[in-house]
Design a protein around this motif. Structure first.
Motif, PDB file in Angstrom:
ATOM      1  N   VAL A   4       0.760  -1.354  -0.039  1.00  0.00           N
ATOM      2  CA  VAL A   4      -0.034   0.003   0.090  1.00  0.00           C
ATOM      3  C   VAL A   4       0.824   1.268  -0.018  1.00  0.00           C
ATOM      4  CG1 VAL A   4      -1.739  -1.135   1.199  1.00  0.00           C
ATOM      5  CG2 VAL A   4      -0.057   0.207   2.535  1.00  0.00           C
ATOM      6  N   GLN A   5       2.233   1.063  -0.289  1.00  0.00           N
ATOM      7  CA  GLN A   5       3.048   2.277  -0.595  1.00  0.00           C
ATOM      8  C   GLN A   5       3.429   3.156   0.826  1.00  0.00           C
ATOM      9  OE1 GLN A   5       1.476   4.485  -3.914  1.00  0.00           O
ATOM     10  NE2 GLN A   5       0.855   2.718  -4.870  1.00  0.00           N
ATOM     11  N   LEU A   6       3.507   2.153   1.961  1.00  0.00           N
ATOM     12  CA  LEU A   6       3.705   2.921   3.190  1.00  0.00           C
ATOM     13  C   LEU A   6       4.927   2.370   3.949  1.00  0.00           C
ATOM     14  CD1 LEU A   6       0.455   3.259   4.988  1.00  0.00           C
ATOM     15  CD2 LEU A   6       1.723   4.979   4.178  1.00  0.00           C
ATOM     16  N   ALA A   7       5.785   1.584   2.882  1.00  0.00           N
ATOM     17  CA  ALA A   7       7.071   0.936   3.393  1.00  0.00           C
ATOM     18  C   ALA A   7       7.992   2.124   4.268  1.00  0.00           C
ATOM     19  CB  ALA A   7       7.845   0.325   2.347  1.00  0.00           C
ATOM     20  N   GLY A   8       7.732   3.125   3.976  1.00  0.00           N
ATOM     21  CA  GLY A   8       8.923   4.198   4.630  1.00  0.00           C
ATOM     22  C   GLY A   8       8.258   4.600   5.872  1.00  0.00           C
ATOM     23  N   SER A   9       7.172   4.404   6.167  1.00  0.00           N
ATOM     24  CA  SER A   9       6.603   4.850   7.527  1.00  0.00           C
ATOM     25  C   SER A   9       6.019   3.819   8.478  1.00  0.00           C
ATOM     26  CB  SER A   9       5.247   5.324   7.126  1.00  0.00           C
ATOM     27  OG  SER A   9       5.330   6.366   6.027  1.00  0.00           O
ATOM     28  N   TYR A  10       6.979   2.789   8.669  1.00  0.00           N
ATOM     29  CA  TYR A  10       6.950   1.742   9.677  1.00  0.00           C
ATOM     30  C   TYR A  10       6.604   2.066  10.742  1.00  0.00           C
ATOM     31  CZ  TYR A  10       8.251  -1.929   6.166  1.00  0.00           C
ATOM     32  OH  TYR A  10       8.226  -2.498   4.959  1.00  0.00           O
ATOM     33  N   ASP A  11       7.721   2.985  11.294  1.00  0.00           N
ATOM     34  CA  ASP A  11       7.651   3.436  12.866  1.00  0.00           C
ATOM     35  C   ASP A  11       7.005   4.658  13.250  1.00  0.00           C
ATOM     36  OD1 ASP A  11       9.291   0.887  13.328  1.00  0.00           O
ATOM     37  OD2 ASP A  11      11.003   1.911  12.689  1.00  0.00           O
ATOM     38  N   ARG A  12       6.342   5.195  12.059  1.00  0.00           N
ATOM     39  CA  ARG A  12       5.842   6.619  12.481  1.00  0.00           C
ATOM     40  C   ARG A  12       4.549   6.383  13.301  1.00  0.00           C
ATOM     41  NH1 ARG A  12       4.751   9.597   7.108  1.00  0.00           N
ATOM     42  NH2 ARG A  12       3.967  11.333   8.479  1.00  0.00           N
ATOM     43  N   ALA A  13       4.168   7.111  14.227  1.00  0.00           N
ATOM     44  CA  ALA A  13       2.819   6.903  14.787  1.00  0.00           C
ATOM     45  C   ALA A  13       1.901   7.558  13.960  1.00  0.00           C
ATOM     46  CB  ALA A  13       2.671   7.940  15.959  1.00  0.00           C
ATOM     47  N   VAL A  14       0.419   6.820  13.907  1.00  0.00           N
ATOM     48  CA  VAL A  14      -0.615   7.252  12.921  1.00  0.00           C
ATOM     49  C   VAL A  14      -0.917   8.465  13.097  1.00  0.00           C
ATOM     50  CG1 VAL A  14      -2.884   6.290  12.270  1.00  0.00           C
ATOM     51  CG2 VAL A  14      -1.229   4.637  13.070  1.00  0.00           C
ATOM     52  N   SER A  15      -1.035   9.134  14.118  1.00  0.00           N
ATOM     53  CA  SER A  15      -1.313  10.547  14.538  1.00  0.00           C
ATOM     54  C   SER A  15      -0.553  11.299  13.657  1.00  0.00           C
ATOM     55  CB  SER A  15      -1.395  10.895  15.671  1.00  0.00           C
ATOM     56  OG  SER A  15      -0.026  10.735  16.301  1.00  0.00           O
TER      57      SER A  15
END
Length: 248
Positions: A135-146
């Protein structure tokens, strides 16, 4: 060939208010089927009946040939129907990766993490990572959803739905409220979904509709006004009169 999803004369009324009227609909394996129509046409009420949030007044819902009319939402999900909603439903304080891992864990069944092996947990993380790449979020693993943008949160909702390993994915206005750039990313995401996955999508943005749809069904005051290929819908005089040619 048996349709992946089929409705037969699906009817829902609240007293004198009819929200779906004898709706016949079919989604084939691997097909991207888009439902359009003006506000109040009954689109979300229809999806609620397909996923168990609403019980039809009459008619049937068939999934892989089995009658699932009125089944519980969690049972329908386990059968292979995934869904996103108009409003995000995420764990905002957790990381992107943890949101998806929890969805993978839920699909596996059971919440007794104390007795799960390290290997089992590792497989959950690996599966979550695969879905996030999809879903093209591979660079955002550790970011908080907020900390995600609105469009990224919508992408994460699709990831969570995919964690249930569906054969049919229902998307309720996935681009609503998005910027043009976010909308383009969602188009690319949906276009890149596995070819075996059936998709039934409610959408109001005609660019999205005609970029993705294999088949379009038009609802109007709870009834199917027309159903056909994008070219057939674009050329349908009644559809142009009541929807495509007016405000929506």
């Amino acid at each position: 060939m048996t349709a992946l999803l089929q409705t037969e004369k699906l009817h829902k009324a609240f007293g004198s208010l009819v929200v779906t009227k004898d709706v016949d609909l079919a989604v084939e394996v691997g097909q991207k089927h888009v439902i359009i129509g003006p506000n109040g046409a009954g689109k979300t009420s229809l999806v609620h009946q397909l996923t168990g949030q609403l019980r039809p007044t009459s008619g049937r819902v068939l999934f892989n040939g089995a009658d699932i009319t009125g089944a519980a939402p969690e049972a329908i999900c386990q059968m292979g129907v995934g869904r996103t909603f108009q409003k995000n439903n995420l764990f905002l304080s957790l990381s992107v990766r943890e949101n998806v891992r929890l969805a993978v864990q839920a699909k596996q069944g059971g919440w007794y993490e104390a007795i799960r092996s390290v290997a089992s947990r590792r497989k959950q993380w690996e599966r979550a990572d695969q879905i996030l790449e999809q879903v093209q979020l591979a660079g955002s693993y550790d970011r908080a959803v907020s900390a995600l943008s609105y469009g990224e949160q919508r992408q994460l909702e699709v990831a969570i739905a995919l964690a249930a390993e569906p054969t049919l994915l229902l998307l309720d206005e996935p681009t609503s409220g998005m910027s043009p750039a976010e909308t383009d990313r969602m188009i690319d995401l949906v276009r890149g979904l596995p070819k075996h996955l059936g998709v039934l999508m409610i959408e109001h943005d005609m660019k999205v509709v005609f970029s993705l749809a294999d088949r379009i069904t038009v609802l109007y005051y709870g009834e199917v006004l027309a159903s056909g290929s994008p070219a057939e819908i674009q050329g349908h005089p009644r559809v142009r009169e009541v929807y495509l040619g007016g405000k929506h």
